[in-house]
Structure formats: C-alpha cells, structure tokens
Design a protein around this motif. Sequence first.
Motif, short mmCIF file in Angstrom:
data_model
loop_
_atom_site.label_atom_id
_atom_site.label_comp_id
_atom_site.label_asym_id
_atom_site.label_seq_id
_atom_site.Cartn_x
_atom_site.Cartn_y
_atom_site.Cartn_z
N THR A 339 3.74 -1.71 1.91
CA THR A 339 3.89 -1.81 3.36
C THR A 339 2.63 -2.36 4.01
O THR A 339 1.54 -2.37 3.43
CB THR A 339 4.21 -0.43 3.96
OG1 THR A 339 3.10 0.45 3.78
CG2 THR A 339 5.45 0.19 3.33
N SER A 340 2.80 -2.78 5.26
CA SER A 340 1.68 -3.29 6.05
C SER A 340 0.82 -2.13 6.56
O SER A 340 1.34 -1.06 6.88
CB SER A 340 2.20 -4.08 7.25
OG SER A 340 2.91 -5.22 6.84
N GLY A 341 -0.48 -2.36 6.66
CA GLY A 341 -1.39 -1.35 7.17
C GLY A 341 -1.01 -0.91 8.58
O GLY A 341 -0.74 -1.74 9.43
N LEU A 399 5.41 1.28 -14.73
CA LEU A 399 5.46 -0.19 -14.66
C LEU A 399 5.45 -0.68 -13.21
O LEU A 399 4.76 -1.66 -12.88
CB LEU A 399 6.69 -0.69 -15.40
CG LEU A 399 6.85 -2.19 -15.59
CD1 LEU A 399 5.62 -2.82 -16.23
CD2 LEU A 399 8.09 -2.48 -16.43
N SER A 400 6.19 0.01 -12.34
CA SER A 400 6.20 -0.39 -10.92
C SER A 400 4.81 -0.28 -10.31
O SER A 400 4.37 -1.17 -9.58
CB SER A 400 7.18 0.49 -10.13
OG SER A 400 8.53 0.16 -10.42
N TYR A 401 4.10 0.81 -10.63
CA TYR A 401 2.76 0.99 -10.08
C TYR A 401 1.76 -0.01 -10.67
O TYR A 401 0.88 -0.52 -9.96
CB TYR A 401 2.28 2.42 -10.30
CG TYR A 401 2.91 3.39 -9.34
CD1 TYR A 401 2.81 3.20 -7.96
CD2 TYR A 401 3.63 4.50 -9.79
CE1 TYR A 401 3.39 4.07 -7.07
CE2 TYR A 401 4.22 5.38 -8.90
CZ TYR A 401 4.10 5.16 -7.54
OH TYR A 401 4.69 6.02 -6.66
N LYS A 402 1.91 -0.30 -11.95
CA LYS A 402 1.04 -1.29 -12.59
C LYS A 402 1.15 -2.64 -11.87
O LYS A 402 0.15 -3.30 -11.56
CB LYS A 402 1.42 -1.44 -14.07
CG LYS A 402 0.62 -2.50 -14.83
CD LYS A 402 1.16 -2.66 -16.24
CE LYS A 402 0.49 -3.83 -16.94
NZ LYS A 402 1.06 -4.06 -18.30
N ASN A 403 2.39 -3.05 -11.58
CA ASN A 403 2.60 -4.34 -10.91
C ASN A 403 2.29 -4.30 -9.43
O ASN A 403 1.85 -5.30 -8.85
CB ASN A 403 4.03 -4.82 -11.17
CG ASN A 403 4.18 -5.43 -12.55
OD1 ASN A 403 3.37 -6.26 -12.95
ND2 ASN A 403 5.20 -5.00 -13.29
N ALA A 404 2.49 -3.13 -8.79
CA ALA A 404 2.13 -3.00 -7.37
C ALA A 404 0.64 -3.25 -7.18
O ALA A 404 0.22 -3.85 -6.18
CB ALA A 404 2.50 -1.61 -6.86
N ARG A 412 -2.55 -3.63 2.67
CA ARG A 412 -1.48 -3.16 1.78
C ARG A 412 -1.58 -1.65 1.51
O ARG A 412 -2.66 -1.12 1.29
CB ARG A 412 -1.57 -3.91 0.46
CG ARG A 412 -0.47 -3.58 -0.54
CD ARG A 412 -0.94 -3.78 -1.97
NE ARG A 412 -2.01 -2.82 -2.31
CZ ARG A 412 -2.58 -2.71 -3.49
NH1 ARG A 412 -2.22 -3.53 -4.46
NH2 ARG A 412 -3.53 -1.83 -3.71
N TYR A 413 -0.42 -0.98 1.55
CA TYR A 413 -0.37 0.46 1.29
C TYR A 413 0.91 0.78 0.53
O TYR A 413 1.95 0.17 0.77
CB TYR A 413 -0.39 1.25 2.61
CG TYR A 413 -0.07 2.72 2.43
CD1 TYR A 413 -1.03 3.62 1.93
CD2 TYR A 413 1.19 3.22 2.73
CE1 TYR A 413 -0.74 4.97 1.75
CE2 TYR A 413 1.50 4.57 2.55
CZ TYR A 413 0.53 5.44 2.06
OH TYR A 413 0.84 6.76 1.86
#
Length: 422
Positions: A339-341, A399-404, A412-413
């Motif tokens: 999400t946007s800051g 895997l989602s967090y690795k790519n995030a 970015r948040y």
Amino acid sequence: MNILLIGSGGREHAMAWKITQSSLLNKLYIAPGNAGTAALGENVNIPVDNFDAIGKFAVEHQVDMLVVGPEDPLVNGIHDYFLSEEKLRHIAVIGPQKAGAKLEGSKKFAKEFMGRHDIPTARYKSFKKEEMDEAFEFLSELKPPYVLKADGLAAGTGVLILNSISEAKTELAKMFEGKFGEAGNTVVIEEFLKGIELSVFVLTDGKSYKLLPEAKDYKRVGEGDTGLNTGGMGSVSPVSFADKDFMGKVEQRIIQPTIKGLYEEHIPYKGFIFFGLINVEGNPYVIEYNVRMGDPETEVVMPRLKSDLVELFIGLAQGKLEEKKCEADSRFATAVMLTSGGYPGPYQKGKEIMGLENVKDSLVFHAGTKLQDGKILTNGGRVLAITSFGDTKADGLKLSYKNADLVQFEGRYFRKDIGFDI
C-alpha cells in the motif's frame, strides 16, 4: 468470444488473468483497467458509471459478454440498462440486476431478506434520522461493542464498531447528519457477534450455484488487526476452520436458503454472491452480502480456481450452470497487499514502482497502478497484491513476503502477519 470487463482494481486484474486462460476468449477489453490489465487485454478509458459509453463501445466492438467487477454499477442498474436497450440485450451480463444488487446496496433490505428466509444473522433494527430516540433506546438494550452500519454503499467505510454507548450515540448522530452522505440516511444497528470471519463465494444462475474457494481477508491496517479499516491488506485461501462440517452448515443454512429465497421472491440473479460470514462457536452467521467478488480475496480465489471461468460464465448466462464443473487447487494461496504510505488516510499517487522484474514464482496483481511514459506508477491506496502458492499457508506466505521485499516505491507498506489468526 469478445469480453468487456469493467473495473480497475486487483479484483479485476485477477479476473482478467483468469479469463485470458480460456480457449473460448477471442479478445478481452478492460474499462478502465490498470497497468497490470494492460498486459492481458486492451484497456479502454471509460468510467464504470458511464453506461451509455460502455454500451456504445460494446456494440462497436462486438462484445458478447460484460463482466462487472465493482458493486456501484450493479447497484445502479447496469444489467437493467443492457436489458432495456435493443442493441445490447443479446450481450450476456455477469452480475445481478438492480433488484438483486439490493442485497449489497441496502443493509436494511439484506437484513429483512435474511429474516424472511430464516438465514442466521445478528439481531438488528434500522432507523432514520427522525427515529433517533428509538435508536438510542435500542442501543441501550444491547451490550457493547455496538455495530452501526450505513444502509447504502459507502465504499467499504460505512461500518463502525464502538465500545461505549456514548461514543455510539455520538457517531450515530454524525451518520444521520451526513458522515457517509446519503448512504447514512438509514442506519442499521446490530448486535455484535464475537468470532472469526471468512468470505464465501458462489456463482449462481438464479436456480443452481457453484461454490468457489473460500478465503479470509485482513481489513485493519496494523499488525494484530489494529488500526483503521482498509479495503484489505491481504488474504489467504483455503481457511483452515472452514472444514467439511462447517461448510456443510454454510451451504444448508445460508447459501441454499439465499438462492431459494431469491427465486421465490422472483428476483433474477446471474452473477457472484459474496457471503461475509462469521464463525461463532462453530456456527456460521451472515455479517453481510456483497453482489460481486471481494478484493483482495479474488487475488487468492482466482488462482485456486482450476476450472475455465469463461465456461462457467457461459453456463450461468444460459441458465445451465448446474452442468458445469467447478474445481479448486488443493494448495494454499496467499496474498500480501503493498500500500501507499499514509493509507487509509491521505496518501500520494504517482510514485514509480521498481523491482517488479525481480519477482519470481509469485503472481503480481495490480490494484492501484497506471502506465505513464513507459513507467508503472502508483495510482491508489492499495497498489499491488503479491500472490503465492504453497503446500502450506506458511510456505505461501514466505514466498509472498520474499517477493514483496523486492518491489519498491516511495512510502511502500505491507502487513507482515497475514494469516496470523488461523
């Protein structure tokens, strides 16, 4: 088959991704779409509420099917508009007519419908501004916390959960004074149900239905489900407590009576129904109906759907959905929303997104993006959903967090605890 999909969020990107896998598709148009959908079909710069322009485009481009992503055009009658125009009525519309869309467009109507068909939901009463004293009296009969819901559409913000009766009275007065605009002209006051929530989805042709993979989303901006409500910070599917026994109760007590109730009340319905449910000590209750897919749940439901979505849509449009197969991948799918800051408060748009080319083994669904001068820029509060498969929920999330972490833009948040409670 030429298909026009309307909407511009992560839900629409995930649906577009699934639609393009069908051998039945000739050409996909998305209005207005985003930077992600632009890679799957042709974006068309038409707002979702401009029915005349959508209809004109559909005729000129020989569109065979209109798939409606967001709720506003459904509640405002886009399906009815297509049926009323001779040049458009042959086009299959995926989404209910205005009468069916009232399930989401009016909380009062939805609650009364549930009452008529013995569908389990929280005790409630609805009030208008001139009934303020009666509303205060009903509040005094309930135990905290207190649930206030604007009757109409309020872009996902019209529900308040308040811990003190004085706060509830203050906020109720603000709602009647226009806090949520016309959506708050009528307010539904509900008993609070304590439990864990989940989202269940069906496709229905008005007679039969197909159950899609269930999901759980995370609305609060802060970890541990703290802070302000958002449009959704992530989602997981399947939901571990939604086992065969629990889902059997959901179908018998909620889904089947809903479909039967619509049929008995002569309310035509061809589209998705989203059941916002809560598990109270092993028993499902309806919190709300939506008349379209959820976001960010679609970003995990569509990847798990093994069947051809366009074939299901054709069966729905022809009233032959019962004949179609609907199968799900047994793996877990997990989505983490970037999400946007500042979101869900004030935030800036137009920040360049970098690192998308580094993402491996995950799907990236665009929620609030745009293409400008060859660059992908942020264009909303919720920007991207990173979706991954895993044999376990933990594997998918890893895997989602690795790519995030590989995707960057200013401010970015993302929440680092999606799926923490299941």
